[in-house]
Enzyme design. Structure first.
Site, short mmCIF file in Angstrom:
data_model
loop_
_atom_site.label_atom_id
_atom_site.label_comp_id
_atom_site.label_asym_id
_atom_site.label_seq_id
_atom_site.Cartn_x
_atom_site.Cartn_y
_atom_site.Cartn_z
N TYR A 161 0.83 -1.21 0.00
CA TYR A 161 0.00 0.00 0.00
C TYR A 161 0.87 1.27 0.00
O TYR A 161 0.71 2.12 -0.89
CB TYR A 161 -0.95 -0.02 1.22
CG TYR A 161 -2.42 0.12 0.87
CD1 TYR A 161 -2.84 0.59 -0.35
CD2 TYR A 161 -3.40 -0.22 1.81
CE1 TYR A 161 -4.20 0.71 -0.64
CE2 TYR A 161 -4.75 -0.10 1.52
CZ TYR A 161 -5.14 0.36 0.30
OH TYR A 161 -6.48 0.49 0.01
N GLU A 216 2.09 6.49 -6.97
CA GLU A 216 1.02 7.35 -7.49
C GLU A 216 1.33 8.82 -7.24
O GLU A 216 1.20 9.66 -8.14
CB GLU A 216 -0.32 6.97 -6.83
CG GLU A 216 -0.80 5.59 -7.24
CD GLU A 216 -2.04 5.14 -6.48
OE1 GLU A 216 -2.81 5.98 -6.01
OE2 GLU A 216 -2.23 3.91 -6.35
C1 LIG Z 1 -11.59 12.02 -8.17
C2 LIG Z 1 -10.25 11.88 -7.61
C3 LIG Z 1 -10.21 11.04 -6.39
C4 LIG Z 1 -8.87 11.07 -5.78
C5 LIG Z 1 -8.84 10.53 -4.39
C6 LIG Z 1 -7.49 10.56 -3.87
C7 LIG Z 1 -7.33 9.97 -2.51
C8 LIG Z 1 -6.90 8.56 -2.54
C9 LIG Z 1 -6.33 8.04 -1.31
C10 LIG Z 1 -6.22 6.53 -1.35
C11 LIG Z 1 -5.17 6.03 -2.19
C12 LIG Z 1 -5.27 4.54 -2.51
C13 LIG Z 1 -4.25 4.25 -3.47
C14 LIG Z 1 -4.24 2.82 -3.97
O1 LIG Z 1 -4.60 2.83 -5.33
C15 LIG Z 1 -2.90 2.27 -3.84
C16 LIG Z 1 -2.86 0.80 -3.98
O2 LIG Z 1 -3.79 0.09 -4.18
S1 LIG Z 1 -1.34 0.20 -3.80
C17 LIG Z 1 -1.53 -1.56 -3.79
C18 LIG Z 1 -1.91 -2.11 -2.43
N1 LIG Z 1 -3.29 -2.07 -2.35
C19 LIG Z 1 -4.02 -2.90 -1.61
O3 LIG Z 1 -3.55 -3.76 -0.90
C20 LIG Z 1 -5.47 -2.72 -1.77
C21 LIG Z 1 -6.17 -2.98 -0.51
N2 LIG Z 1 -7.51 -2.57 -0.69
C22 LIG Z 1 -8.50 -3.44 -0.85
O4 LIG Z 1 -8.32 -4.61 -0.78
C23 LIG Z 1 -9.90 -3.00 -1.13
O5 LIG Z 1 -9.87 -2.17 -2.17
C24 LIG Z 1 -10.60 -2.40 0.06
C25 LIG Z 1 -11.98 -1.94 -0.39
C26 LIG Z 1 -9.84 -1.22 0.60
C27 LIG Z 1 -10.74 -3.41 1.18
O6 LIG Z 1 -11.37 -4.52 0.84
P1 LIG Z 1 -12.55 -5.17 1.70
O7 LIG Z 1 -13.11 -4.24 2.71
O8 LIG Z 1 -13.51 -5.75 0.72
O9 LIG Z 1 -11.84 -6.22 2.57
P2 LIG Z 1 -11.83 -7.74 2.40
O10 LIG Z 1 -11.06 -8.12 1.22
O11 LIG Z 1 -11.30 -8.25 3.70
O12 LIG Z 1 -13.36 -8.17 2.16
C28 LIG Z 1 -14.44 -7.88 3.04
C29 LIG Z 1 -15.62 -8.78 2.71
O13 LIG Z 1 -16.15 -8.55 1.41
C30 LIG Z 1 -15.99 -9.70 0.60
N3 LIG Z 1 -15.70 -9.27 -0.75
C31 LIG Z 1 -15.27 -8.07 -1.11
N4 LIG Z 1 -15.10 -8.02 -2.42
C32 LIG Z 1 -15.43 -9.21 -2.90
C33 LIG Z 1 -15.45 -9.79 -4.18
N5 LIG Z 1 -15.09 -9.10 -5.27
N6 LIG Z 1 -15.86 -11.07 -4.29
C34 LIG Z 1 -16.22 -11.79 -3.22
N7 LIG Z 1 -16.22 -11.30 -1.98
C35 LIG Z 1 -15.83 -10.03 -1.82
C36 LIG Z 1 -14.88 -10.41 1.26
O14 LIG Z 1 -14.84 -11.77 1.00
C37 LIG Z 1 -15.22 -10.18 2.72
O15 LIG Z 1 -16.35 -10.93 3.10
P3 LIG Z 1 -16.51 -11.56 4.54
O16 LIG Z 1 -16.31 -10.46 5.55
O17 LIG Z 1 -17.87 -12.12 4.52
O18 LIG Z 1 -15.44 -12.60 4.64
#
Ligand SMILES: CCCCCCCCCCCCC[C@@H](O)CC(=O)SCCNC(=O)CCNC(=O)[C@H](O)C(C)(C)COP(=O)(O)OP(=O)(O)OC[C@H]1O[C@@H](n2cnc3c(N)ncnc32)[C@H](O)[C@@H]1OP(=O)(O)O
Length: 242
Positions: A164, A171
């Site tokens: 992250y 970015e």
């Molecule tokens: C108009 C201009 C706007 C400009 C804004 C500028 C400000 C920006 C600031 C932020 C910058 C971010 C930059 C970013 O792009 C940098 C990077 O990404 S660098 C690479 C590293 N990145 C990561 O590691 C990404 C981490 N983030 C995420 O994983 C997700 O996007 C996030 C939404 C943040 C978190 O995910 P989530 O809350 O879904 O967590 P979980 O994965 O633990 O899931 C929770 C439960 O939901 C179920 N789920 C979610 N999605 C799915 C799916 N597609 N299919 C099936 N199930 C899904 C998951 O299984 C969990 O369920 P349960 O709780 O029942 O187990």
């Protein structure tokens, strides 16, 4: 009486069946979606690797993968709908910020400002995004199929700790590099006077976007840390309304 009870239970059963078939449909859709996205990001990884091995440079790499990247990153907008309709238990705001910031990077920075496409910072965030997304989508896929290998779960909830900040650094460096070009060209800006009497300075907007990482990024990072504690260490976390 008996018959109305019977009716009630039939109705209940029907409702339950509806719920079941709806969730089965949701599971089928999510499985398809996650497999397609894993495949898409794998194609990107292979394309980047092939390009680098064949050419021995990162110059021209962005251009060679830009169509695929734009397609798969834009499709991720669907994830906001998944949250909004309650198909997945994730906050719309958290997902919205994550997806929109990526879309913004792809369309309004790297795609629009050709001069920065060969910057190392672009490759930095591209590599980080690719590794993260292959892990994330394969995690969701295996989880839905109820055959989740521990190393994927481990990778999903540990790699982000490093990835992250590196991705965000890539970015921010890219936007920073773009600033002089944006200022010189006046791109996407609206100057006064004009018949609508509105002005918009894209250069200032980019500075605001960079500053908005300060309050927004920690929220995403801490959200992931909470998810990590919940999934890897089984902690019960009471989420505030986001
Ligand atoms: C108009 C201009 C706007 C400009 C804004 C500028 C400000 C920006 C600031 C932020 C910058 C971010 C930059 C970013 O792009 C940098 C990077 O990404 S660098 C690479 C590293 N990145 C990561 O590691 C990404 C981490 N983030 C995420 O994983 C997700 O996007 C996030 C939404 C943040 C978190 O995910 P989530 O809350 O879904 O967590 P979980 O994965 O633990 O899931 C929770 C439960 O939901 C179920 N789920 C979610 N999605 C799915 C799916 N597609 N299919 C099936 N199930 C899904 C998951 O299984 C969990 O369920 P349960 O709780 O029942 O187990």
């Amino acid at each position: 009486m008996a018959s109305s009870e019977e009716d009630g239970s039939v109705e209940e059963k029907e409702n339950n069946n509806k719920k079941k078939s709806k969730s089965a449909l949701a599971i089928a859709w999510l499985t398809f979606y996650n497999i397609a996205m894993t495949a898409g990001w794998l194609v990107l990884a292979i394309a980047m690797l092939r390009f680098y091995i064949q050419k021995g440079t990162h110059v021209g790499l962005y251009r060679s993968i830009s169509r695929t990247l734009k397609f798969f990153q834009t499709v991720a907008l669907v994830e906001i709908i998944h949250c909004a309709v309650g198909m997945v238990r994730t906050s719309v705001i958290v997902t919205g910020v994550q997806v929109c910031s990526r879309i913004f990077m792809v369309w309004f920075i790297t795609n629009s400002i050709k001069q920065i496409q060969n910057e190392e910072s672009v490759i930095l965030f591209l590599v980080v995004w690719t590794v993260t997304e292959i892990t994330r989508y394969s995690f969701y896929t295996f989880n839905l199929l109820k055959h989740l290998p521990y190393f994927i779960k481990w990778a999903r909830y540990n790699m982000f700790i490093i990835m992250y900040p590196i991705g965000v650094a890539g970015e921010l460096m890219t936007i920073y590099t773009a600033l002089p070009y944006v200022r010189r060209s006046g791109m996407l800006s609206v100057r006064l006077p004009n018949k609508y009497n509105v002005s918009f300075d894209y250069y200032i907007f980019l500075i605001i976007v960079m500053l908005s990482y300060i309050p927004l990024f920690p929220q995403l990072y801490f959200h992931m840390l909470r998810q990590r504690r919940k999934v890897l260490h089984g902690e019960v976390i009471v989420e505030k309304d986001e």
